[in-house]
Design a protein around this motif. Structure first.
Motif, mmCIF file in Angstrom:
data_model
loop_
_atom_site.group_PDB
_atom_site.id
_atom_site.type_symbol
_atom_site.label_atom_id
_atom_site.label_comp_id
_atom_site.label_asym_id
_atom_site.label_seq_id
_atom_site.Cartn_x
_atom_site.Cartn_y
_atom_site.Cartn_z
ATOM 1 N N PRO A 220 2.449 -36.436 -0.720
ATOM 2 C CA PRO A 220 3.164 -37.336 -1.629
ATOM 3 C C PRO A 220 2.439 -37.463 -2.966
ATOM 4 O O PRO A 220 1.207 -37.417 -3.044
ATOM 5 C CB PRO A 220 3.157 -38.662 -0.867
ATOM 6 C CG PRO A 220 3.013 -38.286 0.568
ATOM 7 C CD PRO A 220 2.136 -37.070 0.577
ATOM 8 N N ARG A 225 6.055 -41.319 -4.182
ATOM 9 C CA ARG A 225 5.731 -42.640 -3.628
ATOM 10 C C ARG A 225 6.603 -43.726 -4.245
ATOM 11 O O ARG A 225 6.985 -44.686 -3.570
ATOM 12 C CB ARG A 225 4.253 -42.958 -3.853
ATOM 13 C CG ARG A 225 3.295 -42.130 -2.997
ATOM 14 C CD ARG A 225 1.879 -42.678 -3.081
ATOM 15 N NE ARG A 225 0.938 -41.834 -2.366
ATOM 16 C CZ ARG A 225 0.159 -40.926 -2.949
ATOM 17 N NH1 ARG A 225 0.224 -40.762 -4.263
ATOM 18 N NH2 ARG A 225 -0.671 -40.186 -2.234
ATOM 19 N N SER A 229 8.904 -45.958 -1.952
ATOM 20 C CA SER A 229 8.759 -47.411 -1.975
ATOM 21 C C SER A 229 10.108 -48.085 -2.189
ATOM 22 O O SER A 229 10.418 -49.096 -1.552
ATOM 23 C CB SER A 229 7.786 -47.814 -3.078
ATOM 24 O OG SER A 229 7.695 -49.225 -3.187
#
Length: 263
Positions: A220, A225, A229
């Motif tokens: 990642p 990310r 998220s």
């Protein structure tokens, strides 16, 4: 294509949201009669595109139109696999030629097997070829993001037979280097899509190519990310398999909802 002409050309029949779930539920228990239901909860029209995997049947000629609040149900052939995405900001002439602001498939109303231009949020599915096989499905941001999508199995079973999706508006938090803007004065219209870092920069570490072409080497990044998220139930980069691929018993049906949280 004018709205009335496009609607008349659609092979799938639009139904109300309540009727849609009844249709999906009534067919879900029979493997050969699994359905793909599409529901537009956005505040604007969406033109879903459907691309089959190699050798699989093209459904609904690969493209249709859904007005806000409308839905449609398409029967899935046994063993079918492919992807669905939402096109936005489309305009077509009477012959079905035109363009879409996002997800365009070569300037045609009916995609006829062509894929959508990134960035586009993808709902992907591979149906089990036999009654004992599993279905595999996911929502992917590997080709970027343009519209919130939820993918919900109906009457499926299994520990990982749960909803998938990216229901957050990633366009609101999209980094400037990835943002795609619509028409506007000076090219500063609203953000209509968020490209993947691979599409934006082409670097091997973002594309999982070259020396990064394996799960062990491609990890990642700050961009993936951010996507993960915002959308923990969606693919964020090419090797995001463990947290993103879901499975159901063969015979389930699936509801793909565009803008699931829109009111």
């Amino acid at each position: 294509m004018a709205a009335t002409a496009a609607a008349a050309a659609m092979r799938a029949v639009a139904v109300s949201a309540a009727a849609l779930l009844v249709v999906a539920s009534s067919l879900a228990g029979v493997a050969s009669a699994a359905t793909l239901a599409l529901y537009n909860r956005c505040g604007e029209t969406v033109w879903p595109g459907i691309q089959p995997s190699a050798g699989k049947e093209i459904l609904a000629r690969g493209g249709l139109q859904l007005s806000p609040g409308h839905s449609t149900s398409i029967r899935l052939p046994a063993g079918w696999s492919g992807r669905v995405w939402g096109r936005q900001g489309c305009a077509f002439d009477a012959s079905g030629h035109g363009r879409c602001a996002t997800g365009d498939c070569g300037g045609a109303f009916f995609c006829n097997g062509a894929g959508g231009a990134p960035p586009a949020t993808l709902a992907e599915i591979t149906l089990g070829a036999t009654a004992s096989a599993q279905d595999f499905y996911d929502v992917s941001l590997v080709d970027g993001y343009n519209i919130p999508i939820a993918m919900t199995p109906v009457h499926g079973s299994g520990a990982h037979c749960v909803p998938a999706g990216c229901v957050s508006d990633l366009n609101r938090v999209c980094p400037a280097g990835l943002a795609v803007r619509g028409a506007g004065e000076g090219g500063r219209g609203r953000v209509v899509g968020c490209r993947s870092a691979c599409a934006a920069y082409g670097a091997p570490q973002y594309c999982c190519t070259g020396q990064f072409g394996s799960p062990q080497q491609c990890k990642p990044t700050a961009y993936s990310r951010l996507f993960k998220s915002a959308c923990p139930k969606a693919y964020s980069y090419a090797y995001d398999d463990p947290t993103s691929i879901l499975t159901c018993s063969a015979g389930a049906s699936y509801v793909v909802t565009f803008c699931p949280h829109h009111r």
